[in-house]
Scaffold this active site. Structure first.
Site, PDB file in Angstrom:
ATOM      1  NE  ARG A  42      37.181  52.858 -62.592  1.00 12.40           N
ATOM      2  CZ  ARG A  42      38.264  53.323 -63.238  1.00 12.40           C
ATOM      3  NH1 ARG A  42      38.161  53.846 -64.441  1.00 12.40           N
ATOM      4  NH2 ARG A  42      39.451  53.263 -62.679  1.00 12.40           N
TER       5      ARG A  42
ATOM      6  CE  LYS B   4      32.640  54.873 -69.692  1.00 12.49           C
ATOM      7  NZ  LYS B   4      33.366  55.419 -68.543  1.00 12.49           N
TER       8      LYS B   4
ATOM      9  NE  ARG C 279      51.959  57.570 -74.673  1.00 13.75           N
ATOM     10  CZ  ARG C 279      53.204  57.374 -75.091  1.00 13.75           C
ATOM     11  NH1 ARG C 279      53.943  58.405 -75.442  1.00 13.75           N
ATOM     12  NH2 ARG C 279      53.720  56.176 -75.178  1.00 13.75           N
TER      13      ARG C 279
END
Ligand code: BTN
Length: 265
Positions: A61, A122, A263
């Protein structure tokens, strides 16, 4: 060692879902997405599940590279004509289908990254690309959609990643961490039919029936996130699949595209 894909049996499983769908395995391609887009541009828009054992120029992406070694990842694309009333949310449906097929430890980081839940690493990514089809060859409103997925199967040495590759932006995870039997071929056989069924269901019913299932896999919900200049708390999805972000002043923003990062606490 050659990988055994058993493409014939996968073809037989998928044929009742999409007439004429072919399953092809290539030893090496630049990118399975690029290959299926090129075919459609040159007039071949037959449904196809295309797997590459090695991609030399895999794409991710936002223009990033998608890099993997043979056997270390499953890389495939599903190309088919599709005519949903509303395209928004297709990538969420695809991510949800893959996450559910892969098992309980897999969550979705909006819009469609697959993460090892509770670890923020991931496992895989999805790249969806759409082309117009010549009006005379297509059902009304149909476009050629290529749904590419890269799923990490085996651990990989970080040092082996070429400079600039995107593999480790969020930390790397692989399926073998929780499934000792995972191989690229076994995972393809597990995910392909549910994925195709999900895409066909999306065409007729859209995203709405999937929203509660997405919520159960949403790794961002309730967490402090940043999206561009906005910072706030992720609080689920709108009906069209936008990420809802609540700022400190309680104003809620809908994020429709781009990158969202978690965050640090
Ligand atoms: C991302 O997370 O940025 C999406 C990665 C998508 C990679 C897959 S691998 C198979 C298919 N072919 C490509 O060139 N890209 C997708």
């Amino acid at each position: 060692m050659p990988l055994h894909w058993d493409a014939e049996s996968l073809s037989r499983t998928l044929a009742p879902l999409a007439a004429g769908l072919r399953v092809e395995v290539a030893a090496e391609l630049d990118s399975t997405n690029t290959a299926l887009l090129d075919r459609a541009r040159s007039g071949d828009a037959r449904p196809c599940l295309l797997v590459a054992e090695r991609q030399t120029a895999g794409r991710g992406r936002l223009g990033r590279a998608w890099w993997s070694q043979p056997g270390q990842a499953l890389t495939f694309s599903l190309g088919l004509p599709l005519a949903p009333r509303d395209w928004s949310g297709l990538s969420l449906a695809v991510g949800l289908s893959l996450a559910e097929s892969l098992g309980e430890p897999v969550g979705i980081k909006w819009p469609n990254d697959l993460w090892l839940r509770h670890e923020d690493r991931k496992l895989g990514g999805i790249l969806i690309e759409v082309l117009p089809l010549p009006a005379d060859t297509a059902r009304p409103g149909a476009r050629w959609v290529v749904i590419g997925a890269g799923l990490n199967i085996l651990p990989i040495a970080e040092a082996a990643s070429p400079a600039g590759a995107d593999t480790f932006r969020t930390g790397y995870a692989c399926l073998r961490e929780f499934d000792p039997d995972a191989t690229a071929a076994a995972v393809l056989h597990r995910v392909a039919a549910p994925l195709l069924q999900t895409v066909l269901d999306f065409e007729t019913r859209g995203l709405a029936p999937l929203l509660s299932r997405f919520a159960a896999r949403d790794v961002l919900a309730g967490r402090a996130v940043r999206a561009g200049d906005l910072a706030g708390t992720a609080c689920g999805l709108s009906p069209d699949g936008a990420l809802l972000l609540r700022e400190a002043g309680d104003r809620v923003y809908s994020i429709h595209s781009g990158e969202v990062s978690v965050r640090p606490c």
